[in-house]
Write a protein that holds these residues in place. Structure first.
Motif, PDB file in Angstrom:
ATOM      1  N   SER A 123       0.839  -1.196   0.000  1.00  0.00           N
ATOM      2  CA  SER A 123       0.000   0.000   0.000  1.00  0.00           C
ATOM      3  C   SER A 123       0.875   1.247   0.000  1.00  0.00           C
ATOM      4  CB  SER A 123      -0.917  -0.004   1.222  1.00  0.00           C
ATOM      5  OG  SER A 123      -0.145  -0.030   2.420  1.00  0.00           O
ATOM      6  N   CYS A 124       0.338   2.337  -0.555  1.00  0.00           N
ATOM      7  CA  CYS A 124       1.147   3.547  -0.653  1.00  0.00           C
ATOM      8  C   CYS A 124       0.258   4.779  -0.710  1.00  0.00           C
ATOM      9  CB  CYS A 124       2.024   3.496  -1.902  1.00  0.00           C
ATOM     10  SG  CYS A 124       3.333   4.757  -1.910  1.00  0.00           S
ATOM     11  N   GLY A 125       0.537   5.733   0.163  1.00  0.00           N
ATOM     12  CA  GLY A 125      -0.185   6.989   0.146  1.00  0.00           C
ATOM     13  C   GLY A 125      -0.062   7.684  -1.199  1.00  0.00           C
ATOM     14  N   GLY A 126      -1.189   8.161  -1.706  1.00  0.00           N
ATOM     15  CA  GLY A 126      -1.207   8.835  -2.990  1.00  0.00           C
ATOM     16  C   GLY A 126      -1.502   7.934  -4.163  1.00  0.00           C
ATOM     17  N   ALA A 127      -1.532   6.623  -3.952  1.00  0.00           N
ATOM     18  CA  ALA A 127      -1.756   5.689  -5.056  1.00  0.00           C
ATOM     19  C   ALA A 127      -3.178   5.817  -5.599  1.00  0.00           C
ATOM     20  CB  ALA A 127      -1.505   4.258  -4.596  1.00  0.00           C
ATOM     21  N   THR A 128      -3.307   5.626  -6.888  1.00  0.00           N
ATOM     22  CA  THR A 128      -4.604   5.524  -7.549  1.00  0.00           C
ATOM     23  C   THR A 128      -4.804   4.083  -8.004  1.00  0.00           C
ATOM     24  OG1 THR A 128      -3.809   5.975  -9.785  1.00  0.00           O
ATOM     25  CG2 THR A 128      -4.314   7.892  -8.393  1.00  0.00           C
ATOM     26  N   SER A 129      -5.972   3.801  -8.538  1.00  0.00           N
ATOM     27  CA  SER A 129      -6.236   2.433  -8.993  1.00  0.00           C
ATOM     28  C   SER A 129      -5.316   2.037 -10.145  1.00  0.00           C
ATOM     29  CB  SER A 129      -7.700   2.288  -9.409  1.00  0.00           C
ATOM     30  OG  SER A 129      -8.016   3.154 -10.490  1.00  0.00           O
ATOM     31  N   ALA A 130      -4.801   3.006 -10.892  1.00  0.00           N
ATOM     32  CA  ALA A 130      -3.856   2.682 -11.965  1.00  0.00           C
ATOM     33  C   ALA A 130      -2.588   2.050 -11.415  1.00  0.00           C
ATOM     34  CB  ALA A 130      -3.516   3.933 -12.766  1.00  0.00           C
ATOM     35  N   HIS A 131      -2.216   2.432 -10.181  1.00  0.00           N
ATOM     36  CA  HIS A 131      -0.980   1.906  -9.593  1.00  0.00           C
ATOM     37  C   HIS A 131      -1.131   0.475  -9.088  1.00  0.00           C
ATOM     38  CE1 HIS A 131      -0.382   6.426  -9.010  1.00  0.00           C
ATOM     39  NE2 HIS A 131       0.372   6.046 -10.018  1.00  0.00           N
ATOM     40  N   LEU A 132      -2.354  -0.043  -9.082  1.00  0.00           N
ATOM     41  CA  LEU A 132      -2.514  -1.471  -8.833  1.00  0.00           C
ATOM     42  C   LEU A 132      -1.951  -2.267  -9.991  1.00  0.00           C
ATOM     43  CD1 LEU A 132      -6.226  -1.558  -7.596  1.00  0.00           C
ATOM     44  CD2 LEU A 132      -4.180  -1.632  -6.158  1.00  0.00           C
ATOM     45  N   LEU A 133      -2.048  -1.711 -11.192  1.00  0.00           N
ATOM     46  CA  LEU A 133      -1.756  -2.443 -12.421  1.00  0.00           C
ATOM     47  C   LEU A 133      -0.469  -2.025 -13.111  1.00  0.00           C
ATOM     48  CD1 LEU A 133      -5.415  -2.231 -13.708  1.00  0.00           C
ATOM     49  CD2 LEU A 133      -4.281  -4.330 -12.965  1.00  0.00           C
ATOM     50  N   THR A 134       0.009  -0.819 -12.840  1.00  0.00           N
ATOM     51  CA  THR A 134       1.203  -0.314 -13.522  1.00  0.00           C
ATOM     52  C   THR A 134       2.169   0.285 -12.504  1.00  0.00           C
ATOM     53  OG1 THR A 134       0.165   1.850 -13.911  1.00  0.00           O
ATOM     54  CG2 THR A 134      -0.055   0.193 -15.639  1.00  0.00           C
ATOM     55  N   ALA A 135       3.435   0.346 -12.869  1.00  0.00           N
ATOM     56  CA  ALA A 135       4.466   0.886 -11.983  1.00  0.00           C
ATOM     57  C   ALA A 135       4.225   2.368 -11.724  1.00  0.00           C
ATOM     58  CB  ALA A 135       5.844   0.684 -12.607  1.00  0.00           C
TER      59      ALA A 135
END
Length: 246
Positions: free
Chosen positions: A44-56
């Motif tokens: 998990s990471c603060g600031g992450a969006t759902s795109a960051h589940l799938l891409t770097a």
């Protein structure tokens, strides 16, 4: 997940976690892993969006890369950053000219963040794609999308500082976010933990708050504004523990 999974603003950071992610040793995943003696890979990471589940995300690999064939449980809370939920709560409850101390930085009150109309549809697609990829990589895994705790009180107080109009608008954002997450869970074979409903009487204005608002006397030691507090993380962990027991 995002900061709501990472536990931004809560006690110490795990030494092995990326500093910029602001993971906490008492986020719900770590509490659940301790209770059930599970081996945890927390990405998990603060600031992450759902795109960051799938891409770097810059130096961070896609969060889904933590899933391996022996993974048995995946918990995800994400989407708020896709629709600027906490950001616009902060913008609404912070008076222009004020500053906020967050993550040892003194920041001015943010202006309102624009949100594209297709943001909710994109979020839903990313959640569906994430679940599909998890099941492909780990066929025996259980996937749980954890809704956001209820943040916006029905009646405003010194902890929220929202107008009735702002509260109604942000309540609608929370509902659309929850609906998109629930639909993605149903269509992909994942589960949804409806902590948004369980927490409805635990807003920052209630006697037993599970989240932090943004009062005029806000201090960093209270936890990140408009995020779960330690009590909230414990409640999510307990609800998860009950869910996975069945």
């Amino acid at each position: 997940g995002s900061s709501f999974a990472a536990g931004a603003g809560l006690v110490s950071l795990p030494p092995e976690s990326p500093h910029r992610c602001y993971q906490s040793t008492v986020n719900y995943a770590r509490l659940l892993a301790q209770r059930l003696a599970l081996r945890l890979d927390d990405v998990s990471c603060g600031g992450a969006t759902s795109a960051h589940l799938l891409t770097a995300w810059n130096e961070l690999p896609a969060q889904i890369d933590a899933v391996t064939s022996d993974t048995r449980l995946v918990t995800i809370t994400i989407g708020g950053n896709d629709v600027a939920y906490a950001g616009n709560l902060t913008a609404a409850s912070c008076e222009q000219g004020e500053t906020i101390n967050i993550a040892s930085m003194t920041l001015p009150c943010p202006s309102r963040f624009p949100v594209a109309e297709n943001a909710y549809a994109n979020l839903e697609r990313n959640l569906q794609a994430t679940a599909a990829q998890i099941f492909a990589r780990a066929p025996q895994a259980r996937v749980v999308f954890i809704q956001y705790v209820t943040l916006v009180p029905q009646t405003q107080c010194a902890q929220s500082r929202l107008t009735d109009a702002e509260a109604a608008e942000l309540r609608a954002v929370a509902l659309r976010l929850a609906d998109a997450t629930a639909r993605a869970a149903r269509s992909s074979g994942a589960s949804a933990l409806r902590i948004d409903k369980t927490s409805s009487a635990h807003t920052p204005c209630d006697a037993d708050p599970w989240s932090v608002g943004l009062p005029a006397d806000y201090r960093e030691s209270m936890g990140a504004p408009w995020h779960p507090n330690q009590r909230g993380m414990e409640a999510i962990a307990s609800a998860l523990e009950a869910m996975v027991a069945h």
